[in-house]
Write an enzyme that holds these catalytic residues in place. Structure first.
Site, PDB file in Angstrom:
ATOM      1  N   THR A  55     -42.238  22.497  14.252  1.00  0.00           N
ATOM      2  CA  THR A  55     -43.582  21.876  14.075  1.00  0.00           C
ATOM      3  C   THR A  55     -43.481  21.101  12.708  1.00  0.00           C
ATOM      4  OG1 THR A  55     -44.463  23.824  15.275  1.00  0.00           O
ATOM      5  CG2 THR A  55     -46.117  22.770  13.622  1.00  0.00           C
ATOM      6  N   TYR A 143     -32.453  30.976  14.825  1.00  0.00           N
ATOM      7  CA  TYR A 143     -33.545  30.507  15.541  1.00  0.00           C
ATOM      8  C   TYR A 143     -33.245  30.225  16.915  1.00  0.00           C
ATOM      9  CZ  TYR A 143     -37.598  27.013  16.171  1.00  0.00           C
ATOM     10  OH  TYR A 143     -38.576  26.217  16.076  1.00  0.00           O
ATOM     11  N   LYS A 171     -35.455  34.688  15.506  1.00  0.00           N
ATOM     12  CA  LYS A 171     -37.049  34.251  15.993  1.00  0.00           C
ATOM     13  C   LYS A 171     -36.647  33.769  17.651  1.00  0.00           C
ATOM     14  CE  LYS A 171     -39.754  30.213  14.820  1.00  0.00           C
ATOM     15  NZ  LYS A 171     -39.796  29.386  16.054  1.00  0.00           N
TER      16      LYS A 171
END
Lengths: 308, 308
Positions: A55, A143, A171
């Site tokens: 993001t 990630y 994550k």
């Protein structure tokens, strides 16, 4: 609680159209996150800031701008909240430099996605993480985001990566075709050898369920712009209060619908524009939402603000 | 024949481990391509060189190195064969600069893939191509490669893109679950408004079938290192000689097997190492093949060299 636990808030990184980070606008976003929670009833605030996540547009920023963003953010935050920094890039040597840049600029932890062009093998991703872990002592969160990196981690690879000293967390995307409880149990089992290895989720609309199921972390896009509301949802879920979670989640529903339709980044730029925090747009070729869709974002924010 | 027709050969771009292009080694590869065909029987040579394709590792090179590679290649080739240059990158402004760099350094045409991190919409890809087409008059080939870009073009989008003035061709992946004849007919129908719009394929093992079916172009990885042999296959297929195609294709089979298993780039680096053309490896995290797999490449080259 350790670094990769609780609510981690991922703001956008406002830039001008040439990709230069606007520090003042970044501070406005960080300030909202720092000031959300803690309150007089003993509630704590947001647990970490995830700078330069997907993001946050890390993939679209130059090394110099990424370094500037981390330095400015670390300076502004001043240790009030731990700072996690996304360091993904295509080349291993690039990521090693980004890891050192982030450390030197004040990051507390690193978030590493196996960004790919040529599809990568498991051996390549393992060696990549090992090489990056070798250049800094900062704790690293894996990630796992196949939607952007196009790499799918096997359970076996996650297990092997979790055994690398500084790799402290993962994550995860929301599981497809599997209950989040089962997914979490499987991950716990495969990373059990590493004390305190943290398992968390992104994909905001399913993360309260993740926390209810016992996940350690919610890596949150909405938390980057609406930290107070995200905190309410996170704390209810961490407390195991299913009924309150369901109540609070209703106020997020219009936003979740938009996230699923447009991706979190486009929606968060529109929301930040609506809140007059920045005029910035996503990096072209990613387009801002149309006026009609921005109107839907405006309504979704209104609903979210009815949460008291 | 126009620029995007016939056999287009895509070499690797040898670099040192810091990603600096080695001109001398690049010249060795280009020289093989330039010298393959034409012969005394009136056969023509390779129709174009595709520099900085996926196999050429464009995604892993800096803007400065991409510019150096194009300038060195254009200088070496000296107009003997048209030069097509890959200009894909994540940001639209970056691609615009790369397009101008390539033009100024001597490219004859451009190859543009919608490289993505945030998954892109059709509107975004359309605007991206339009913006890039706006900064140069060079003809552009749409590089459709979902395996690396993770963007899938609809027929409608290809149709709309083909109507942009300077967009002259499309480089397609081999169709999945559809005969190449049907795929080609569908593409022809949807791009019929653009005179001379060229439709070609990549995915070496299926490209002779593509040419037999009437495709304009074979964008060839193997042609970047074994141009003489690729020319034989291409000319037989362009001549509609199915029996000769089948005969020649047998000599390529061991290489096709390796391409499918490891991807063309890893195999071509191994082959170039075996031929002592360069000691270069792919860019980490992409790993070179293991000694055992290199041995398989050696045998595949031996089989290919039995083609006379």
């Amino acid at each position: 609680m350790s670094l990769f636990h609780g609510l981690s808030a991922f703001p956008i990184t406002p830039t001008d159209k040439d990709g230069r980070v606007n520090g003042d606008e970044l501070f406005l976003l960080l300030d909202r996150i720092v000031k959300a929670g803690p309150d007089s009833r003993g509630n704590t605030g947001v647990n970490s800031i995830g700078l330069l996540g997907s993001t946050g547009g890390y993939a679209y920023l130059t090394r110099a701008e990424r370094q500037r963003a981390v330095a400015m953010a670390a300076d502004f935050i001043g240790g009030r909240i731990p700072l996690i920094v996304g360091i993904g890039a295509l080349r291993t040597d690039e990521v090693q430099e980004l890891a050192k840049d982030a450390r030197d600029a004040g990051a507390d932890g690193l978030l590493l996605a196996p960004v790919s062009y040529t599809p990568l093998t498991e051996a390549e991703v393992y060696q990549h993480f090992l090489a990056v872990a070798g250049v800094t002592d900062l704790p690293i969160c894996i990630y796992n985001n196949p939607g952007t990196t196009h790499f799918t981690f096997s359970l076996d690879l996650l297990k092997r990566l979790s055994q690398i000293d500084s790799i402290a967390a993962v994550k995860m995307p929301l599981p497809q075709g599997q209950e989040i409880e089962d997914n979490l149990a499987q991950l716990r089992q495969n990373t059990a050898d590493k004390d305190g290895f943290a398992v968390g989720y992104s994909g905001d609309w399913g993360c309260a369920a993740g926390l209810l199921a016992g996940a350690d972390t919610w890596y949150s896009v909405v938390g980057g712009l609406f930290p107070s509301q995200a905190l309410k949802l996170a704390r209810a879920a961490q407390g195991g209060d299913t009924q309150t979670v369901q109540h609070i989640d209703q106020f997020f529903q219009p936003l979740w619908t938009l996230f699923k339709e447009f991706g979190g980044m486009r929606v968060m730029y529109a929301a930040a524009n609506i809140l007059s925090l920045t005029d910035a747009s996503p990096h072209l070729p990613v387009l801002p939402l149309s006026p009609a869709d921005k109107e839907r974002v405006r309504k979704a924010i209104k609903t979210l603000n009815e949460l008291s």
